[in-house]
Design an enzyme around this catalytic site. Sequence first.
Site, mmCIF file in Angstrom:
data_model
loop_
_atom_site.group_PDB
_atom_site.id
_atom_site.type_symbol
_atom_site.label_atom_id
_atom_site.label_comp_id
_atom_site.label_asym_id
_atom_site.label_seq_id
_atom_site.Cartn_x
_atom_site.Cartn_y
_atom_site.Cartn_z
ATOM 1 N N HIS A 38 -38.602 -14.371 56.436
ATOM 2 C CA HIS A 38 -37.766 -14.706 57.659
ATOM 3 C C HIS A 38 -36.191 -14.571 57.196
ATOM 4 C CE1 HIS A 38 -35.792 -17.349 60.491
ATOM 5 N NE2 HIS A 38 -35.041 -17.959 59.487
ATOM 6 N N ASP A 43 -17.150 9.950 70.278
ATOM 7 C CA ASP A 43 -18.183 9.678 69.622
ATOM 8 C C ASP A 43 -17.889 9.398 68.136
ATOM 9 O OD1 ASP A 43 -21.036 9.574 68.249
ATOM 10 O OD2 ASP A 43 -21.545 10.677 70.142
ATOM 11 N N SER A 53 -26.898 1.075 55.600
ATOM 12 C CA SER A 53 -25.553 0.298 55.956
ATOM 13 C C SER A 53 -24.491 1.112 55.252
ATOM 14 C CB SER A 53 -25.588 -1.033 55.821
ATOM 15 O OG SER A 53 -26.244 -1.224 54.599
ATOM 16 N N GLU A 65 -21.804 -10.421 51.755
ATOM 17 C CA GLU A 65 -22.949 -10.149 52.793
ATOM 18 C C GLU A 65 -23.167 -11.230 53.798
ATOM 19 O OE1 GLU A 65 -25.020 -7.610 53.286
ATOM 20 O OE2 GLU A 65 -26.277 -8.831 55.098
ATOM 21 N N HIS A 82 -19.734 -19.988 43.481
ATOM 22 C CA HIS A 82 -20.260 -21.425 44.238
ATOM 23 C C HIS A 82 -21.546 -21.412 44.696
ATOM 24 C CE1 HIS A 82 -18.586 -19.292 48.292
ATOM 25 N NE2 HIS A 82 -19.778 -19.405 48.249
ATOM 26 N N HIS A 83 -22.515 -20.413 44.711
ATOM 27 C CA HIS A 83 -23.816 -20.317 44.960
ATOM 28 C C HIS A 83 -24.617 -20.902 43.757
ATOM 29 C CE1 HIS A 83 -23.503 -18.488 48.918
ATOM 30 N NE2 HIS A 83 -22.697 -17.917 48.454
ATOM 31 N N THR A 96 -10.081 -19.003 57.958
ATOM 32 C CA THR A 96 -10.903 -19.501 58.865
ATOM 33 C C THR A 96 -10.272 -20.313 60.129
ATOM 34 O OG1 THR A 96 -12.638 -19.379 57.005
ATOM 35 C CG2 THR A 96 -13.446 -20.212 59.234
ATOM 36 N N LYS A 104 -8.186 -18.747 62.436
ATOM 37 C CA LYS A 104 -9.181 -18.133 63.704
ATOM 38 C C LYS A 104 -9.510 -19.093 64.663
ATOM 39 C CE LYS A 104 -11.138 -14.498 63.142
ATOM 40 N NZ LYS A 104 -9.906 -13.338 63.495
ATOM 41 N N ARG A 136 -34.875 -27.428 49.423
ATOM 42 C CA ARG A 136 -35.244 -26.191 50.076
ATOM 43 C C ARG A 136 -36.706 -25.514 49.720
ATOM 44 N NH1 ARG A 136 -30.840 -21.670 49.501
ATOM 45 N NH2 ARG A 136 -32.043 -20.797 50.856
#
Lengths: 534, 283
Positions: free
Chosen positions: A78, A108, A178, A263, A310-311, A336, A339, A458
């Site tokens: 997922h 183009d 990508s 990402e 921080h992860h 942020t 915005k 999780r």
Amino acid sequence: MDAMAKPHGEDQHDHPHGWRRYLYSTNHKDIGTMYLVFALVGGLVGGVLSIGMRLELMHPGLQFFHDAHMFNVFTTAHGLIMIFFMVMPAMIGGFGNWMIPLMIGAPDMAFPRMNNISFWLLPASFTLLIISLFVEGEPGAPGVAAGWTIYAPLSTSGHPGPAVDFAILSLHLAGASSILGAINFITTIFNMRAPGMTMHKMPLFVWSQLVTVFLILLAMPVLAGAITMLLTDRNFGTTFFTPGGGGDPVLFQHLFWFFGHPEVYILIVPGFGMVSQIVATFSKKPVFGYLGMAYAMVAIGGIGFVVWAHHMYTVGMSTAAQAYFVVATMVIAVPTGVKIFSWIATMWGGSLEFKTPMLWAIGFIFLFTVGGVTGVVLANAGVDRSLQDTYYVVAHFHYVLSLGAVFTIFAGWYYWFPKMSGYMYSETIGKLHFWLTFIGVNIVFFPQHFLGLAGMPRRIADYPDAFAGWNLVSSLGSYLSGLGALVFFFGVAHAFMRKQQAADNPWGAGATTLEWTLPSPPPFHQYNELPLIK
Amino acid sequence: MLLLKRLTVLAVTFVATLAGAATALAGLGQPSPWQLGLQKPASPVMDNIIWFHDFLLYIITGIAGFVLVLLIIVMVRFNARANPTPSRTTHNTLIEIAWTLIPIMILMFIAVPSFKLLFYQLNVPAADLTVKATGKQWFWTYSYPDNGEFEFDSLILKDGERKQDQPRLLAVDNDMVVPVNKTVRVITTGADVIHAFAVPSFGIKIDAIPGRINETWFTAEREGVYYGQCSELCGKDHAFMPIAVRVVSEQACSAWVEEAKKKYARKEEVPPSQVASAQSRSQ
């Protein structure tokens, strides 16, 4: 610019027909369409997987999966599918390909053939990922069950079968796709703007894509390096991540998140651009604080590269390192906030029309704020100690991605659907889709904050009975969102069957970017004479 | 029909639990049904985490509420019917500076208690007892390096093995036992893949990583059994390797240690080769 709106003679646009038109395509609009169709398929598969997980989690105990391994395969697939085969293809490959040349007045992309291979690598990549579901991963069980983060050593010694190798090769292809796309976009945006369109006159959607593809260009090679090291650890006896040979599993996490944090901005920044266009269009007012908006995205992208750990607050980093990552992460809240407030200021004094794209955009602004402020909570290592790897994190990142990025994709879809297809969608169906989804996803994800605070980890297929209540609510919400998705597909089919012709500019005076000067749908090749921007 | 029935059950339970939440004895050391917030604290670190989380919750609710109010105002005041002629304003230097500086000040306001909490958590005080927790697929092994050589495995209790009051998926066969009101240092490592040792009511979570030793600490302020779960995806049975810490009086703990030395020290029926490797590991 009026000259451009004239219909072009069909004879100028000789192109292959049938399957050749797409397989051999060098046309940014055809390739964009293929990306969008691909993303629809990816989203469908990823969505079915998520409903599968919610079915399992609806009640305590194992009901649908005979062991927890297959549940973990679902969570892994997922995550990977939604990121690499839904959000990225839709936002960057789909809307980016379609709209960047139209918005900057280019005929183009800079490298049309590279554009072709960028797309066609993706089905190959997706195929490899699907194959990984059917070959052995954990001993005696098929599929990768290591999470989308594929942490070593669970992805090395924990998965002796070849499933992880297939997943690694799949990610390599998606990454190559990508990176090639990024090179193409950067060259196009830097070199192919119409005369008079300076960088500071570019639509914010183009700015958002420019920031995004730079993130891709800088982050994807790090992922490629990390998963190559994983591959050699698995197959060729290296020990980058194996302590027995002098390696360190935490090294993989540093490399992964050095890619992984940019990402997540790759997944959301194009959405910022779309929301800016849509809010300005339906407020009939230019974007408030254009330069601030553009450079806020640049700042978010830049800071996004220095916050990765921080992860990883629970891996045992030093106090000083944790303190640094707390501060750096909280700094992101500033651009942020600029915005969010600028979008509101754009609407302030405007003349708002609540067409379907605008509903999605306003929904996005609020839900992204909710996801953003829980991000500020998680940024603080002290309290993250309690929330790391719980459902609070799941709720947070689904608020910014599932309710953030996906809302912007639907906003962009309804906004540009008349331009891309030439047909108007039904406002009634579009609004029904919005309200079902808005209510559904909030029922799915808001209670997950409570579950996370209460300590539910999780990535578990079964949970202690105390968590049953909110899990039931969450699952019911996911069925409602699933219904919303069905309404969406029905709406698309309905629009193509109804064939109600869309005007060149269906949105009126607020839509000021160049794509609205072209016919709907645009001719096969546009801007044979370049538009002049004053 | 089934769905309708379930929805009714859901609604009834929901109302009942909300009504009963105030009086119900929310379990200490484990989650309770329909819980909304963090688990009840049983250590000074968790007291601080809860204070800080509540502090953040006020701030973030305020911010999200502020944005929501602004959105409602623009939707009401500036919709096409209410305001047919849009303004052309695109700049206001003062307000742009304000919405940059005010968030910075809010963040600085958050950073001060955040750092206080962080430093408090990470400065491990002199410990009265050290327990080593080794994460394995899929159970925990505990040893007490200050108290001799013994170590023991702690496995989940399956259906049928549990007593009436033991929670499903949390109760284990051999609890980790520690004394009340004493500073306990937990050192963790992983034997195969990465696991994470977490006990929510103590406010601790630390990864157990192969090839590394991590440490954390807690001082349990009340006797009882405190449950946690592995908090890093570690394979098939990640959901089924809970952590149970039994906090007892100092005397009871010493007695338990003496008993455990006898109970777990013997490595009976082990082939000689494995004994050798077990000894080299413990050195």
